[in-house]
Design a protein around this motif. Structure first.
Motif, PDB file in Angstrom:
ATOM      1  N   TYR A 183       0.828  -1.206   0.000  1.00 16.51           N
ATOM      2  CA  TYR A 183       0.000   0.000   0.000  1.00 16.51           C
ATOM      3  C   TYR A 183       0.865   1.261   0.000  1.00 16.51           C
ATOM      4  N   GLN A 184       1.961   1.223   0.727  1.00 13.12           N
ATOM      5  CA  GLN A 184       2.865   2.371   0.735  1.00 13.12           C
ATOM      6  C   GLN A 184       3.404   2.654  -0.667  1.00 13.12           C
ATOM      7  N   ALA A 185       3.762   1.603  -1.370  1.00 11.07           N
ATOM      8  CA  ALA A 185       4.309   1.775  -2.715  1.00 11.07           C
ATOM      9  C   ALA A 185       3.262   2.354  -3.662  1.00 11.07           C
ATOM     10  N   ALA A 186       2.017   1.890  -3.551  1.00  7.73           N
ATOM     11  CA  ALA A 186       0.963   2.383  -4.440  1.00  7.73           C
ATOM     12  C   ALA A 186       0.684   3.865  -4.190  1.00  7.73           C
ATOM     13  N   LEU A 187       0.553   4.257  -2.925  1.00 10.20           N
ATOM     14  CA  LEU A 187       0.282   5.663  -2.618  1.00 10.20           C
ATOM     15  C   LEU A 187       1.465   6.556  -2.978  1.00 10.20           C
ATOM     16  N   HIS A 188       2.669   6.062  -2.754  1.00  7.75           N
ATOM     17  CA  HIS A 188       3.855   6.861  -3.077  1.00  7.75           C
ATOM     18  C   HIS A 188       3.967   7.079  -4.588  1.00  7.75           C
ATOM     19  N   ALA A 189       3.706   6.032  -5.375  1.00  9.10           N
ATOM     20  CA  ALA A 189       3.779   6.172  -6.830  1.00  9.10           C
ATOM     21  C   ALA A 189       2.723   7.141  -7.346  1.00  9.10           C
ATOM     22  N   LEU A 190       1.522   7.089  -6.783  1.00  8.80           N
ATOM     23  CA  LEU A 190       0.463   7.998  -7.217  1.00  8.80           C
ATOM     24  C   LEU A 190       0.800   9.439  -6.852  1.00  8.80           C
ATOM     25  N   ALA A 191       1.413   9.646  -5.679  1.00 11.99           N
ATOM     26  CA  ALA A 191       1.787  10.999  -5.280  1.00 11.99           C
ATOM     27  C   ALA A 191       2.897  11.557  -6.161  1.00 11.99           C
ATOM     28  N   VAL A 192       3.802  10.700  -6.612  1.00  9.29           N
ATOM     29  CA  VAL A 192       4.920  11.164  -7.436  1.00  9.29           C
ATOM     30  C   VAL A 192       4.473  11.458  -8.863  1.00  9.29           C
ATOM     31  N   HIS A 193       3.692  10.570  -9.459  1.00 13.89           N
ATOM     32  CA  HIS A 193       3.338  10.699 -10.871  1.00 13.89           C
ATOM     33  C   HIS A 193       2.056  11.505 -11.100  1.00 13.89           C
ATOM     34  N   GLU A 194       1.209  11.652 -10.077  1.00 11.81           N
ATOM     35  CA  GLU A 194      -0.037  12.418 -10.202  1.00 11.81           C
ATOM     36  C   GLU A 194      -0.930  11.881 -11.316  1.00 11.81           C
ATOM     37  N   ASN A 195      -0.803  10.602 -11.631  1.00 12.81           N
ATOM     38  CA  ASN A 195      -1.597  10.005 -12.698  1.00 12.81           C
ATOM     39  C   ASN A 195      -1.653   8.504 -12.466  1.00 12.81           C
ATOM     40  N   TYR A 196      -2.847   7.937 -12.557  1.00 11.85           N
ATOM     41  CA  TYR A 196      -3.006   6.515 -12.280  1.00 11.85           C
ATOM     42  C   TYR A 196      -2.275   5.652 -13.308  1.00 11.85           C
ATOM     43  N   TYR A 197      -2.355   6.037 -14.567  1.00 16.54           N
ATOM     44  CA  TYR A 197      -1.737   5.222 -15.613  1.00 16.54           C
ATOM     45  C   TYR A 197      -0.217   5.215 -15.472  1.00 16.54           C
ATOM     46  N   ALA A 198       0.369   6.407 -15.264  1.00 17.11           N
ATOM     47  CA  ALA A 198       1.828   6.480 -15.132  1.00 17.11           C
ATOM     48  C   ALA A 198       2.299   5.765 -13.873  1.00 17.11           C
ATOM     49  N   ALA A 199       1.552   5.887 -12.775  1.00 16.03           N
ATOM     50  CA  ALA A 199       1.948   5.215 -11.541  1.00 16.03           C
ATOM     51  C   ALA A 199       1.861   3.699 -11.688  1.00 16.03           C
ATOM     52  N   ALA A 200       0.814   3.213 -12.372  1.00 11.69           N
ATOM     53  CA  ALA A 200       0.692   1.765 -12.578  1.00 11.69           C
ATOM     54  C   ALA A 200       1.823   1.244 -13.453  1.00 11.69           C
ATOM     55  N   ASP A 201       2.184   1.993 -14.495  1.00 17.45           N
ATOM     56  CA  ASP A 201       3.287   1.568 -15.354  1.00 17.45           C
ATOM     57  C   ASP A 201       4.604   1.578 -14.594  1.00 17.45           C
ATOM     58  N   ALA A 202       4.784   2.549 -13.695  1.00 19.44           N
ATOM     59  CA  ALA A 202       6.032   2.614 -12.932  1.00 19.44           C
ATOM     60  C   ALA A 202       6.187   1.414 -12.011  1.00 19.44           C
ATOM     61  N   LEU A 203       5.086   0.885 -11.500  1.00 25.40           N
ATOM     62  CA  LEU A 203       5.146  -0.286 -10.621  1.00 25.40           C
ATOM     63  C   LEU A 203       5.035  -1.594 -11.392  1.00 25.40           C
TER      64      LEU A 203
END
Length: 293
Positions: A212-232
């Motif tokens: 959960y920490q990784a998901a929230l951190h990625a969303l905060a960094v990329h400000e976009n669901y698609y980019a955050a999902a691709d980053a993970l």
């Protein structure tokens, strides 16, 4: 001496007033101011003993009688020793003021006691400053205007404009009122909320699952669901589920022991990245489109 005045006008019920006077001239003046207030025009009073007639020009428009009122020993007669001028009594003035302050619908928009007190003081002030005996209509209008002015000013203090607008310019938004109450004296928030949020974050974050920490951190960094999902390296639907579970876990710890509030909607889930602009950006975009057209 105090007298009971009974004024009779054809077609109207008799009017009773209390007057005082020691000479025929005093009595005639007292009767005259009541007759003028009732008839609302220039009239003449002809007094003959304790009776007389009221004339307008050469026509007789009314008759009156004066009946002496017996006073109890040690008790001042009404209208003489109660501080009221020109033959008026407290009861008569109270009746005029009460009718005046309830004349219009505005009396509902202000405290009734304040309207009555304002109208009463206006009528008393006129009664004691007038060089000539004021008529009932004069006292009525003084109380009415003072009470309505109080209601108007009270409404303006609460941000309600007059019917003609602010300062008679036609504006109904009261810019001066908003400039004062919404800027200079606006209530400012204290430091408690940001302090509580920072402390809560430092206490809740370590208790979340690393996923959960990784998901929230990625969303905060990329400000976009698609980019955050691709980053993970996750599918979009999987990432959405992780963010939802992470938020639920975070809120469960945040509202621990309290009744949770209704959640909010994240517009980043459905809004295209190109549409995430400020209001100023949208205004500039519209202006450019208008110029191009």
């Amino acid at each position: 001496m105090t007298y009971q005045l009974t004024l009779t006008v054809p077609g109207q019920p008799p009017v009773h007033r209390t007057v005082t006077g020691t000479t025929p001239v005093d009595l005639a003046q007292a009767v005259h101011h009541h007759a003028r207030g009732l008839l609302g025009a220039q009239v003449d009073v002809h007094l003959d003993g304790l009776a007389g007639t009221v004339h307008r020009g050469t026509a007789c428009v009314g008759e009156f009688t004066l009946d002496p009122i017996k006073e109890t020993a040690g008790t001042p007669g009404p209208g003489r020793d109660d501080g009221i001028r020109w033959g008026w009594t407290l009861a008569e003035l109270d009746d005029v003021v009460r009718r005046a302050v309830t004349r219009t619908h505005q009396y509902r928009a202000c405290d009734a006691d304040e309207r009555y007190a304002t109208g009463w003081h206006a009528a008393v002030e006129l009664l004691y400053t007038a060089l000539d005996p004021p008529s009932e209509r004069d006292l009525y209008c003084a109380a009415w205007r003072a009470a309505d002015y109080l209601t108007t000013r009270t409404a303006e203090e609460r941000g309600v404009a007059r019917s003609r607008g602010d300062t008679y310019t036609g504006r109904m938004d009261l810019p001066k009122w908003h400039a004062y109450w919404e800027t200079v004296t606006r209530h400012t928030a204290g430091p408690e909320e940001p302090v509580v949020e920072r402390l809560a974050l430092t206490q809740i974050w370590p208790r979340l699952h690393p996923r959960y920490q990784a998901a929230l951190h990625a969303l905060a960094v990329h400000e976009n669901y698609y980019a955050a999902a691709d980053a993970l390296g996750l599918k979009h639907c999987t990432f959405y589920a992780q963010v939802r579970h992470a938020r639920n876990a975070f809120l469960a710890l945040w509202w621990e022991g309290e009744t949770p509030r209704r959640g909010w909607r994240d517009r980043r889930a459905t809004t295209e990245p190109t549409q995430l602009h400020s209001i100023s950006a949208h205004v500039r975009k519209r202006r450019r489109a208008g110029v191009a057209a």
